[in-house]
Design a protein around this motif. Structure first.
Motif, mmCIF file in Angstrom:
data_model
loop_
_atom_site.group_PDB
_atom_site.id
_atom_site.type_symbol
_atom_site.label_atom_id
_atom_site.label_comp_id
_atom_site.label_asym_id
_atom_site.label_seq_id
_atom_site.Cartn_x
_atom_site.Cartn_y
_atom_site.Cartn_z
ATOM 1 N N PHE A 131 18.979 19.189 10.059
ATOM 2 C CA PHE A 131 17.985 18.226 10.303
ATOM 3 C C PHE A 131 17.157 17.851 9.042
ATOM 4 N N ILE A 132 17.275 16.423 8.855
ATOM 5 C CA ILE A 132 16.425 15.928 7.754
ATOM 6 C C ILE A 132 15.312 15.138 8.331
ATOM 7 N N LEU A 174 19.196 26.308 24.566
ATOM 8 C CA LEU A 174 18.235 25.653 23.758
ATOM 9 C C LEU A 174 18.877 24.405 22.792
ATOM 10 N N PHE A 175 18.088 23.410 23.015
ATOM 11 C CA PHE A 175 18.386 22.353 22.178
ATOM 12 C C PHE A 175 17.334 21.873 21.076
ATOM 13 N N TYR A 176 17.862 21.071 20.081
ATOM 14 C CA TYR A 176 16.725 20.521 19.271
ATOM 15 C C TYR A 176 16.466 19.169 19.608
ATOM 16 N N ASP A 177 15.216 18.798 19.867
ATOM 17 C CA ASP A 177 14.907 17.635 20.406
ATOM 18 C C ASP A 177 14.474 16.700 19.280
ATOM 19 N N LEU A 178 15.216 15.694 18.961
ATOM 20 C CA LEU A 178 15.246 14.626 18.107
ATOM 21 C C LEU A 178 14.244 13.559 18.175
ATOM 22 N N THR A 179 13.823 13.847 19.555
ATOM 23 C CA THR A 179 12.896 12.336 19.681
ATOM 24 C C THR A 179 11.423 12.691 19.448
ATOM 25 N N ILE A 180 11.039 14.100 19.058
ATOM 26 C CA ILE A 180 9.647 14.356 18.738
ATOM 27 C C ILE A 180 9.133 13.415 17.579
ATOM 28 N N GLN A 186 0.713 -1.084 0.048
ATOM 29 C CA GLN A 186 -0.042 -0.038 -0.022
ATOM 30 C C GLN A 186 0.920 1.351 0.168
ATOM 31 N N PRO A 187 0.648 2.355 -0.718
ATOM 32 C CA PRO A 187 1.344 3.243 -1.016
ATOM 33 C C PRO A 187 1.196 4.194 0.272
ATOM 34 N N LEU A 188 2.386 4.568 0.886
ATOM 35 C CA LEU A 188 2.464 5.613 1.992
ATOM 36 C C LEU A 188 2.597 7.157 1.380
ATOM 37 N N LYS A 189 1.750 7.932 2.095
ATOM 38 C CA LYS A 189 1.914 9.448 1.534
ATOM 39 C C LYS A 189 2.968 9.849 2.564
ATOM 40 N N ALA A 190 4.017 10.357 1.962
ATOM 41 C CA ALA A 190 5.349 10.814 2.637
ATOM 42 C C ALA A 190 5.864 12.372 2.028
ATOM 43 N N SER A 191 6.526 12.856 2.728
ATOM 44 C CA SER A 191 7.425 13.965 2.427
ATOM 45 C C SER A 191 8.797 13.994 3.266
ATOM 46 N N ALA A 192 9.617 14.885 2.723
ATOM 47 C CA ALA A 192 10.730 15.188 3.500
ATOM 48 C C ALA A 192 11.062 16.530 3.313
ATOM 49 N N ALA A 193 11.931 17.081 4.409
ATOM 50 C CA ALA A 193 12.523 18.602 4.233
ATOM 51 C C ALA A 193 13.685 18.482 5.260
ATOM 52 N N SER A 214 29.801 10.496 3.626
ATOM 53 C CA SER A 214 30.805 10.306 4.606
ATOM 54 C C SER A 214 30.294 11.354 5.794
ATOM 55 N N MET A 215 29.239 11.016 6.189
ATOM 56 C CA MET A 215 28.932 11.806 7.365
ATOM 57 C C MET A 215 27.926 10.903 8.181
ATOM 58 N N SER A 216 27.877 11.132 9.391
ATOM 59 C CA SER A 216 26.908 10.496 10.412
ATOM 60 C C SER A 216 25.519 11.395 10.211
ATOM 61 N N LEU A 217 24.566 10.497 10.580
ATOM 62 C CA LEU A 217 22.991 11.017 10.232
ATOM 63 C C LEU A 217 22.230 10.346 11.363
ATOM 64 N N MET A 218 22.473 9.374 12.166
ATOM 65 C CA MET A 218 21.831 8.755 12.982
ATOM 66 C C MET A 218 22.482 8.493 14.308
ATOM 67 N N ASN A 219 23.572 9.206 14.537
ATOM 68 C CA ASN A 219 24.230 9.189 15.893
ATOM 69 C C ASN A 219 23.354 9.891 17.161
ATOM 70 N N ARG A 220 22.739 8.903 17.799
ATOM 71 C CA ARG A 220 21.612 9.465 19.026
ATOM 72 C C ARG A 220 22.370 9.676 20.092
ATOM 73 N N LEU A 221 23.866 9.786 20.267
ATOM 74 C CA LEU A 221 24.542 10.110 21.379
ATOM 75 C C LEU A 221 24.829 11.854 21.407
ATOM 76 N N ASN A 222 24.470 12.465 20.268
ATOM 77 C CA ASN A 222 24.763 13.880 20.281
ATOM 78 C C ASN A 222 23.601 14.613 20.544
ATOM 79 N N VAL A 223 23.970 15.895 20.910
ATOM 80 C CA VAL A 223 22.791 16.607 21.481
ATOM 81 C C VAL A 223 23.196 17.831 20.540
ATOM 82 N N TYR A 224 22.008 18.554 19.806
ATOM 83 C CA TYR A 224 22.377 19.654 19.022
ATOM 84 C C TYR A 224 21.861 20.928 19.817
#
Length: 154
Positions: free
Chosen positions: A60-61, A126-132, A47-54, A92-102
């Motif tokens: 932040f992706i 102020l920090f960016y909450d990646l857990t939302i 089934q197709p998923l209705k999706a987007s990205a920004a 050649s970059m990290s995008l999934m390191n959850r041990l970092n805080v922005y």
């Protein structure tokens, strides 16, 4: 099914991936091209998923899926993770390191290892909450550390 990020429901489920370095325009174009190609045919149980990205704040992706008709499945989420892993290798970059805080420090985004957070910030930084997990939560994506998950680290 790819849709415009501004048009996808605020109730959409989101995943946020973060770059330790500011993404230049070439990297952003490459990332979005690869993600859009995947999202055009992204499916869960055929089934197709209705999706987007920004890309937000040049770091932040954000990938969103409107699950009002079709829920993302474990297998469909796995395919998204593989695309992100491919992007990490390609660029050649990290995008999934959850041990970092922005954090927002001196009007710029600083990536700080969670183990070094208490030496570099205060509870009002102020920090960016990646857990939302919902697009509507992006309205309070940036918040004081004292109001977020990482408050116990300082």
């Amino acid at each position: 099914m790819l849709v415009d990020f501004d048009m996808i429901s605020d109730n959409s489920r989101i995943w946020i991936y973060a770059s330790e370095v500011k993404l230049n325009q070439d990297n952003q174009d490459y990332i979005l091209k690869k993600l859009f190609s995947h999202l055009r045919s992204w499916e869960a149980h055929k089934q197709p998923l209705k999706a987007s990205a920004a890309i937000l704040e040049n770091h932040f992706i954000v990938v969103a899926v409107d699950e009002s008709n079709t829920l993302a499945s474990g297998c469909s989420i796995d395919t998204l993770q593989r695309i992100i892993q491919d992007l990490e290798k390609d660029l050649s970059m990290s995008l999934m390191n959850r041990l970092n805080v922005y954090c927002q420090i001196d009007n710029s985004i600083k990536c700080i290892a969670s183990s070094k957070l208490k030496n570099n910030v205060s509870e009002n930084t102020l920090f960016y909450d990646l857990t939302i997990s919902n697009k509507s939560d992006l309205t309070h994506f940036l918040k004081p550390i004292k109001d977020g998950w990482c408050n116990t680290l300082i």
